[in-house]
Design a protein around this motif. Structure first.
Motif, PDB file in Angstrom:
ATOM      1  N   TYR A 154       0.857  -1.184   0.000  1.00 17.78           N
ATOM      2  CA  TYR A 154       0.000   0.000   0.000  1.00 17.78           C
ATOM      3  C   TYR A 154       0.892   1.233   0.000  1.00 17.78           C
ATOM      4  O   TYR A 154       1.733   1.391   0.888  1.00 17.78           O
ATOM      5  N   GLU A 155       0.702   2.085  -0.988  1.00 19.01           N
ATOM      6  CA  GLU A 155       1.424   3.351  -1.019  1.00 19.01           C
ATOM      7  C   GLU A 155       0.679   4.339  -0.134  1.00 19.01           C
ATOM      8  O   GLU A 155      -0.407   4.807  -0.480  1.00 19.01           O
ATOM      9  N   ALA A 156       1.254   4.618   1.014  1.00 22.07           N
ATOM     10  CA  ALA A 156       0.614   5.499   1.989  1.00 22.07           C
ATOM     11  C   ALA A 156       1.655   5.967   2.993  1.00 22.07           C
ATOM     12  O   ALA A 156       2.724   5.381   3.116  1.00 22.07           O
ATOM     13  N   CYS A 157       1.305   7.009   3.706  1.00 22.24           N
ATOM     14  CA  CYS A 157       2.173   7.567   4.733  1.00 22.24           C
ATOM     15  C   CYS A 157       1.769   6.988   6.087  1.00 22.24           C
ATOM     16  O   CYS A 157       0.576   6.856   6.384  1.00 22.24           O
ATOM     17  N   ILE A 158       2.749   6.675   6.908  1.00 20.27           N
ATOM     18  CA  ILE A 158       2.435   6.084   8.209  1.00 20.27           C
ATOM     19  C   ILE A 158       1.716   7.055   9.148  1.00 20.27           C
ATOM     20  O   ILE A 158       1.112   6.631  10.122  1.00 20.27           O
ATOM     21  N   SER A 159       1.740   8.329   8.838  1.00 26.00           N
ATOM     22  CA  SER A 159       1.031   9.303   9.671  1.00 26.00           C
ATOM     23  C   SER A 159      -0.448   9.425   9.310  1.00 26.00           C
ATOM     24  O   SER A 159      -1.196  10.099  10.000  1.00 26.00           O
ATOM     25  N   ASP A 160      -0.867   8.751   8.254  1.00 26.05           N
ATOM     26  CA  ASP A 160      -2.264   8.774   7.828  1.00 26.05           C
ATOM     27  C   ASP A 160      -3.038   7.708   8.608  1.00 26.05           C
ATOM     28  O   ASP A 160      -3.135   6.553   8.196  1.00 26.05           O
ATOM     29  N   LYS A 161      -3.571   8.093   9.755  1.00 25.38           N
ATOM     30  CA  LYS A 161      -4.225   7.147  10.658  1.00 25.38           C
ATOM     31  C   LYS A 161      -5.415   6.447  10.028  1.00 25.38           C
ATOM     32  O   LYS A 161      -5.631   5.252  10.246  1.00 25.38           O
ATOM     33  N   ALA A 162      -6.194   7.174   9.247  1.00 27.83           N
ATOM     34  CA  ALA A 162      -7.363   6.565   8.605  1.00 27.83           C
ATOM     35  C   ALA A 162      -6.936   5.487   7.614  1.00 27.83           C
ATOM     36  O   ALA A 162      -7.530   4.405   7.556  1.00 27.83           O
ATOM     37  N   ARG A 163      -5.899   5.767   6.843  1.00 26.92           N
ATOM     38  CA  ARG A 163      -5.392   4.789   5.867  1.00 26.92           C
ATOM     39  C   ARG A 163      -4.804   3.566   6.572  1.00 26.92           C
ATOM     40  O   ARG A 163      -5.016   2.435   6.153  1.00 26.92           O
ATOM     41  N   LEU A 164      -4.062   3.802   7.661  1.00 25.08           N
ATOM     42  CA  LEU A 164      -3.527   2.686   8.439  1.00 25.08           C
ATOM     43  C   LEU A 164      -4.640   1.811   9.005  1.00 25.08           C
ATOM     44  O   LEU A 164      -4.557   0.582   8.966  1.00 25.08           O
ATOM     45  N   ALA A 165      -5.677   2.438   9.522  1.00 32.04           N
ATOM     46  CA  ALA A 165      -6.812   1.684  10.061  1.00 32.04           C
ATOM     47  C   ALA A 165      -7.469   0.848   8.964  1.00 32.04           C
ATOM     48  O   ALA A 165      -7.839  -0.307   9.192  1.00 32.04           O
ATOM     49  N   GLU A 166      -7.597   1.436   7.785  1.00 25.23           N
ATOM     50  CA  GLU A 166      -8.181   0.729   6.643  1.00 25.23           C
ATOM     51  C   GLU A 166      -7.335  -0.496   6.272  1.00 25.23           C
ATOM     52  O   GLU A 166      -7.862  -1.587   6.058  1.00 25.23           O
ATOM     53  N   ILE A 167      -6.042  -0.309   6.214  1.00 29.87           N
ATOM     54  CA  ILE A 167      -5.126  -1.405   5.863  1.00 29.87           C
ATOM     55  C   ILE A 167      -5.175  -2.494   6.938  1.00 29.87           C
ATOM     56  O   ILE A 167      -5.296  -3.680   6.630  1.00 29.87           O
ATOM     57  N   CYS A 168      -5.103  -2.085   8.187  1.00 29.14           N
ATOM     58  CA  CYS A 168      -5.095  -3.057   9.280  1.00 29.14           C
ATOM     59  C   CYS A 168      -6.418  -3.803   9.398  1.00 29.14           C
ATOM     60  O   CYS A 168      -6.442  -4.945   9.856  1.00 29.14           O
ATOM     61  N   SER A 169      -7.507  -3.181   8.984  1.00 27.98           N
ATOM     62  CA  SER A 169      -8.801  -3.862   9.056  1.00 27.98           C
ATOM     63  C   SER A 169      -8.914  -4.975   8.006  1.00 27.98           C
ATOM     64  O   SER A 169      -9.717  -5.888   8.166  1.00 27.98           O
TER      65      SER A 169
END
Length: 94
Positions: free
Chosen positions: A48-63
């Motif tokens: 996933y191309e994303a920034c680790i500071s993007d909490k919403a994106r991290l939550a989406e990936i982890c879900s």
């Protein structure tokens, strides 16, 4: 077991991802590609191309995955810049 590798396109992160895959782990990788190239990421990594500071994106990936472990290699490494802007480095690297 699924392992989230931040900075998976960097030198250490890509090697670690490769070794984890060889050991039989499922690898989920995240990298914003600011100082690395996607071509370094092993094909079997769920990338996933994303920034680790993007909490919403991290939550989406982890879900999407049952993450058992996180290995953080998405650190900024420029010494001179870290002296000029320590808060940026502190926020990202910690």
């Amino acid at each position: 077991m699924a392992i989230l590798v931040s900075g998976c396109a960097g030198y250490i992160g890509s090697i670690c991802s490769r070794l984890l895959l060889e050991a039989g782990y499922e690898v989920v990788g995240i990298d914003n590609l600011s100082s690395s190239e996607a071509s370094q990421i092993p094909e079997a990594v769920h990338f996933y191309e994303a920034c680790i500071s993007d909490k919403a994106r991290l939550a989406e990936i982890c879900s999407k995955f049952r993450i058992d472990c996180v290995m953080h290699f998405a650190a900024f490494i420029q010494v001179a810049e870290s002296v000029e802007n320590p808060s940026l480095y502190r926020e990202n690297n910690l």
